[in-house]
Design a protein around this motif. Structure first.
Motif, PDB file in Angstrom:
ATOM      1  N   HIS A 206       4.905 -10.284 -18.216  1.00 19.51           N
ATOM      2  CA  HIS A 206       4.930 -11.713 -17.894  1.00 19.51           C
ATOM      3  C   HIS A 206       3.578 -12.176 -17.354  1.00 19.51           C
ATOM      4  O   HIS A 206       2.999 -13.140 -17.845  1.00 19.51           O
ATOM      5  N   TRP A 207       3.081 -11.481 -16.343  1.00 17.95           N
ATOM      6  CA  TRP A 207       1.841 -11.931 -15.700  1.00 17.95           C
ATOM      7  C   TRP A 207       0.626 -11.677 -16.588  1.00 17.95           C
ATOM      8  O   TRP A 207      -0.304 -12.499 -16.628  1.00 17.95           O
ATOM      9  N   LEU A 208       0.611 -10.575 -17.317  1.00 17.48           N
ATOM     10  CA  LEU A 208      -0.486 -10.303 -18.247  1.00 17.48           C
ATOM     11  C   LEU A 208      -0.529 -11.364 -19.341  1.00 17.48           C
ATOM     12  O   LEU A 208      -1.583 -11.936 -19.649  1.00 17.48           O
ATOM     13  N   MET A 209       0.640 -11.648 -19.917  1.00 15.30           N
ATOM     14  CA  MET A 209       0.687 -12.627 -21.003  1.00 15.30           C
ATOM     15  C   MET A 209       0.447 -14.042 -20.489  1.00 15.30           C
ATOM     16  O   MET A 209      -0.125 -14.870 -21.210  1.00 15.30           O
ATOM     17  N   ALA A 210       0.847 -14.338 -19.263  1.00 17.47           N
ATOM     18  CA  ALA A 210       0.553 -15.655 -18.687  1.00 17.47           C
ATOM     19  C   ALA A 210      -0.958 -15.863 -18.632  1.00 17.47           C
ATOM     20  O   ALA A 210      -1.463 -16.920 -19.037  1.00 17.47           O
ATOM     21  N   ALA A 211      -1.673 -14.846 -18.161  1.00 10.17           N
ATOM     22  CA  ALA A 211      -3.138 -14.943 -18.104  1.00 10.17           C
ATOM     23  C   ALA A 211      -3.730 -15.062 -19.510  1.00 10.17           C
ATOM     24  O   ALA A 211      -4.650 -15.869 -19.743  1.00 10.17           O
ATOM     25  N   MET A 212      -3.204 -14.282 -20.444  1.00 13.97           N
ATOM     26  CA  MET A 212      -3.721 -14.320 -21.816  1.00 13.97           C
ATOM     27  C   MET A 212      -3.455 -15.672 -22.477  1.00 13.97           C
ATOM     28  O   MET A 212      -4.324 -16.215 -23.177  1.00 13.97           O
ATOM     29  N   ILE A 213      -2.280 -16.231 -22.258  1.00 10.77           N
ATOM     30  CA  ILE A 213      -1.939 -17.513 -22.883  1.00 10.77           C
ATOM     31  C   ILE A 213      -2.764 -18.640 -22.279  1.00 10.77           C
ATOM     32  O   ILE A 213      -3.259 -19.509 -23.008  1.00 10.77           O
ATOM     33  N   LEU A 214      -2.944 -18.630 -20.967  1.00 12.72           N
ATOM     34  CA  LEU A 214      -3.810 -19.647 -20.351  1.00 12.72           C
ATOM     35  C   LEU A 214      -5.237 -19.523 -20.880  1.00 12.72           C
ATOM     36  O   LEU A 214      -5.871 -20.527 -21.214  1.00 12.72           O
ATOM     37  N   ALA A 215      -5.722 -18.290 -20.970  1.00 11.98           N
ATOM     38  CA  ALA A 215      -7.057 -18.080 -21.526  1.00 11.98           C
ATOM     39  C   ALA A 215      -7.118 -18.591 -22.963  1.00 11.98           C
ATOM     40  O   ALA A 215      -8.079 -19.259 -23.360  1.00 11.98           O
TER      41      ALA A 215
ATOM     42  N   HIS B  47     -10.700 -15.471 -29.877  1.00 13.69           N
ATOM     43  CA  HIS B  47      -9.403 -16.083 -30.150  1.00 13.69           C
ATOM     44  C   HIS B  47      -8.524 -15.225 -31.068  1.00 13.69           C
ATOM     45  O   HIS B  47      -7.333 -15.058 -30.806  1.00 13.69           O
ATOM     46  N   ARG B  48      -9.104 -14.700 -32.112  1.00 13.36           N
ATOM     47  CA  ARG B  48      -8.320 -13.933 -33.090  1.00 13.36           C
ATOM     48  C   ARG B  48      -7.713 -12.663 -32.506  1.00 13.36           C
ATOM     49  O   ARG B  48      -6.504 -12.464 -32.604  1.00 13.36           O
ATOM     50  N   PRO B  49      -8.499 -11.772 -31.897  1.00  9.62           N
ATOM     51  CA  PRO B  49      -7.865 -10.557 -31.354  1.00  9.62           C
ATOM     52  C   PRO B  49      -6.936 -10.847 -30.175  1.00  9.62           C
ATOM     53  O   PRO B  49      -5.929 -10.163 -29.998  1.00  9.62           O
ATOM     54  N   LEU B  50      -7.245 -11.894 -29.397  1.00  7.57           N
ATOM     55  CA  LEU B  50      -6.365 -12.254 -28.293  1.00  7.57           C
ATOM     56  C   LEU B  50      -5.018 -12.737 -28.831  1.00  7.57           C
ATOM     57  O   LEU B  50      -3.961 -12.388 -28.303  1.00  7.57           O
ATOM     58  N   GLY B  51      -5.047 -13.498 -29.913  1.00  9.19           N
ATOM     59  CA  GLY B  51      -3.801 -13.952 -30.543  1.00  9.19           C
ATOM     60  C   GLY B  51      -2.974 -12.789 -31.065  1.00  9.19           C
ATOM     61  O   GLY B  51      -1.747 -12.754 -30.891  1.00  9.19           O
ATOM     62  N   ILE B  52      -3.624 -11.826 -31.703  1.00 10.19           N
ATOM     63  CA  ILE B  52      -2.897 -10.652 -32.218  1.00 10.19           C
ATOM     64  C   ILE B  52      -2.363  -9.808 -31.067  1.00 10.19           C
ATOM     65  O   ILE B  52      -1.237  -9.291 -31.137  1.00 10.19           O
ATOM     66  N   ALA B  53      -3.128  -9.691 -29.986  1.00  7.52           N
ATOM     67  CA  ALA B  53      -2.639  -8.953 -28.812  1.00  7.52           C
ATOM     68  C   ALA B  53      -1.404  -9.629 -28.236  1.00  7.52           C
ATOM     69  O   ALA B  53      -0.426  -8.958 -27.874  1.00  7.52           O
ATOM     70  N   ILE B  54      -1.410 -10.968 -28.172  1.00  6.73           N
ATOM     71  CA  ILE B  54      -0.239 -11.702 -27.686  1.00  6.73           C
ATOM     72  C   ILE B  54       0.947 -11.447 -28.612  1.00  6.73           C
ATOM     73  O   ILE B  54       2.068 -11.218 -28.147  1.00  6.73           O
ATOM     74  N   LEU B  55       0.713 -11.461 -29.917  1.00  7.06           N
ATOM     75  CA  LEU B  55       1.790 -11.203 -30.874  1.00  7.06           C
ATOM     76  C   LEU B  55       2.411  -9.821 -30.649  1.00  7.06           C
ATOM     77  O   LEU B  55       3.636  -9.672 -30.608  1.00  7.06           O
ATOM     78  N   LEU B  56       1.582  -8.809 -30.495  1.00  8.88           N
ATOM     79  CA  LEU B  56       2.088  -7.455 -30.279  1.00  8.88           C
ATOM     80  C   LEU B  56       2.838  -7.341 -28.949  1.00  8.88           C
ATOM     81  O   LEU B  56       3.913  -6.736 -28.878  1.00  8.88           O
ATOM     82  N   LEU B  57       2.282  -7.946 -27.906  1.00 11.24           N
ATOM     83  CA  LEU B  57       2.919  -7.863 -26.592  1.00 11.24           C
ATOM     84  C   LEU B  57       4.234  -8.632 -26.536  1.00 11.24           C
ATOM     85  O   LEU B  57       5.159  -8.221 -25.843  1.00 11.24           O
ATOM     86  N   VAL B  58       4.317  -9.749 -27.255  1.00 12.01           N
ATOM     87  CA  VAL B  58       5.578 -10.496 -27.225  1.00 12.01           C
ATOM     88  C   VAL B  58       6.694  -9.720 -27.934  1.00 12.01           C
ATOM     89  O   VAL B  58       7.858  -9.808 -27.541  1.00 12.01           O
ATOM     90  N   VAL B  59       6.343  -8.933 -28.931  1.00  6.00           N
ATOM     91  CA  VAL B  59       7.356  -8.087 -29.575  1.00  6.00           C
ATOM     92  C   VAL B  59       7.877  -7.056 -28.566  1.00  6.00           C
ATOM     93  O   VAL B  59       9.085  -6.853 -28.442  1.00  6.00           O
ATOM     94  N   VAL B  60       6.960  -6.438 -27.809  1.00  4.34           N
ATOM     95  CA  VAL B  60       7.371  -5.481 -26.773  1.00  4.34           C
ATOM     96  C   VAL B  60       8.199  -6.204 -25.713  1.00  4.34           C
ATOM     97  O   VAL B  60       9.235  -5.705 -25.254  1.00  4.34           O
ATOM     98  N   ARG B  61       7.761  -7.390 -25.350  1.00  2.00           N
ATOM     99  CA  ARG B  61       8.464  -8.162 -24.313  1.00  2.00           C
ATOM    100  C   ARG B  61       9.872  -8.553 -24.764  1.00  2.00           C
ATOM    101  O   ARG B  61      10.821  -8.472 -23.982  1.00  2.00           O
ATOM    102  N   LEU B  62      10.015  -8.973 -25.999  1.00  2.27           N
ATOM    103  CA  LEU B  62      11.338  -9.317 -26.522  1.00  2.27           C
ATOM    104  C   LEU B  62      12.252  -8.100 -26.541  1.00  2.27           C
ATOM    105  O   LEU B  62      13.433  -8.190 -26.185  1.00  2.27           O
ATOM    106  N   TYR B  63      11.722  -6.978 -26.984  1.00  2.00           N
ATOM    107  CA  TYR B  63      12.506  -5.737 -27.000  1.00  2.00           C
ATOM    108  C   TYR B  63      12.979  -5.401 -25.585  1.00  2.00           C
ATOM    109  O   TYR B  63      14.152  -5.086 -25.366  1.00  2.00           O
ATOM    110  N   ASN B  64      12.069  -5.501 -24.624  1.00  2.00           N
ATOM    111  CA  ASN B  64      12.423  -5.224 -23.230  1.00  2.00           C
ATOM    112  C   ASN B  64      13.461  -6.222 -22.719  1.00  2.00           C
ATOM    113  O   ASN B  64      14.407  -5.848 -22.033  1.00  2.00           O
TER     114      ASN B  64
END
Length: 188
Positions: free
Chosen positions: A16-25, A47-64
């Motif tokens: 949550h907190w990691l992705m909050a920082a990434m999304i604000l950035a 922008h591009r790698p940060l977007g892909i990192a968010i995509l990967l992390l949200v999949v992990v977050r949804l699974y969790n």
């Protein structure tokens, strides 16, 4: 209400907190790269790698999230606020998935290479199509505004729970078990 038993698990809190920082950035990077020709190339490379990192992390977050139920909202929370909370969380998840996928699809349709750091190139996920590129670019821009508005509402609600209701909802994400939460007898 003592919410000591009701907290998010460690992985949920870290993501949550990691992705909050990434999304604000990402939101600030997106606005700046549209507004500044000087910084645009550097910001696109971020922008591009940060977007892909968010995509990967949200999949992990949804699974969790599907494996670990979130703590319940306070029983005295009005039904419309509880419904708004649940809806806004799923809107955020949808946007965290959609934005990177639309961006990736947009670049693919535009015929642009999707270059990550270290020379890694992502494959195109859509065929080259200028009309589709234009439509996806508009969708990406529009959804960025929706994401910004949703983040502002989410933050406002979190601060409302922290400073006005003082019901432990904010602390459920901010602290783990053993954290101190206001109780029904708390004079605040």
């Amino acid at each position: 209400m003592n919410r000591d038993a009701g907290h998010f698990n460690l992985l949920a809190r870290v993501l949550h907190w990691l992705m909050a920082a990434m999304i604000l950035a990402m939101l600030f990077v997106g606005v700046t790269m549209v507004a500044s020709l000087h910084w645009r190339p550097v910001l696109i490379d971020l922008h591009r790698p940060l977007g892909i990192a968010i995509l990967l992390l949200v999949v992990v977050r949804l699974y969790n999230r599907l494996r670990h139920r979130p703590p319940p909202l306070p029983a005295d929370l009005p039904a419309w606020q509880a419904a708004a909370a649940h809806a806004s969380h799923w809107v955020l998840y949808g946007l965290m998935l959609a934005m990177p996928l639309i961006g990736w699809g947009m670049l693919s349709a535009g015929g642009y290479p999707i270059v990550m750091g270290g020379g890694v190139h992502l494959p195109a996920i859509l065929p080259h199509n200028p009309a589709l590129y234009a439509a996806l670019r508009n969708a990406h821009s529009l959804l960025a505004y929706v994401l910004f508005a949703t983040v502002v509402m989410h933050l406002s609600a979190a601060l409302f729970h922290l400073w006005v209701r003082r019901d432990g909802v904010f602390q459920a994400m901010a602290k783990g078990p053993g954290g101190t939460y206001p109780t029904d007898t708390d004079p605040r």
